[in-house]
Design a protein around this motif. Structure first.
Motif: not given
Length: 119
Positions: A44-46, A48-55, A62-72
């Motif tokens: 979790v990168y507060p 950068k408003k970014t979260v990464l999780f592994h499923r 195996d799946v890795l998801v990276a989500i960017n919750f910002s306009a940057q």
């Protein structure tokens, strides 16, 4: 009530959104890891408003998801669950992961990486 506005499918934006959801449904169907109980928050990168999780699942998907919750467009450090080739499913781009590496995320986007045996 929130009725569906089917007429919007006739617009360019509506068709693009429909195709995007179609790709997401296909991903969920093709990757059992996205339907399994295997889930770990990787980072979790507060700032950068970014979260990464592994499923993952018991059969080795195996799946890795990276989500960017910002306009940057932040670059974030990612430790992939295992080395090898990972395909970013929404773009089709393949990367080779070795240890921790940096990836760039587009504004307001998610990247879905699946581990692949071959390129």
């Amino acid at each position: 009530p929130n009725p569906l506005h089917w007429e919007k499918l006739q617009t360019t934006a509506g068709q693009a959104l429909f195709e995007h959801y179609r790709r997401l449904f296909r991903l969920r169907r093709e990757h059992p890891a996205l339907r399994s109980d295997g889930l770990t928050l990787r980072a979790v990168y507060p700032d950068k408003k970014t979260v990464l999780f592994h499923r993952w699942d018991a059969e080795g998907d195996d799946v890795l998801v990276a989500i960017n919750f910002s306009a940057q467009s932040p670059a974030v450090r990612v430790a992939f669950p295992q080395e090898g080739h990972w395909c970013e499913e929404l773009s089709g781009r393949v990367i080779t992961a070795r240890g921790e590496m940096e990836i760039a995320l587009e504004p307001w986007h998610a990247a879905v990486y699946s581990h692949t045996v071959e390129i």
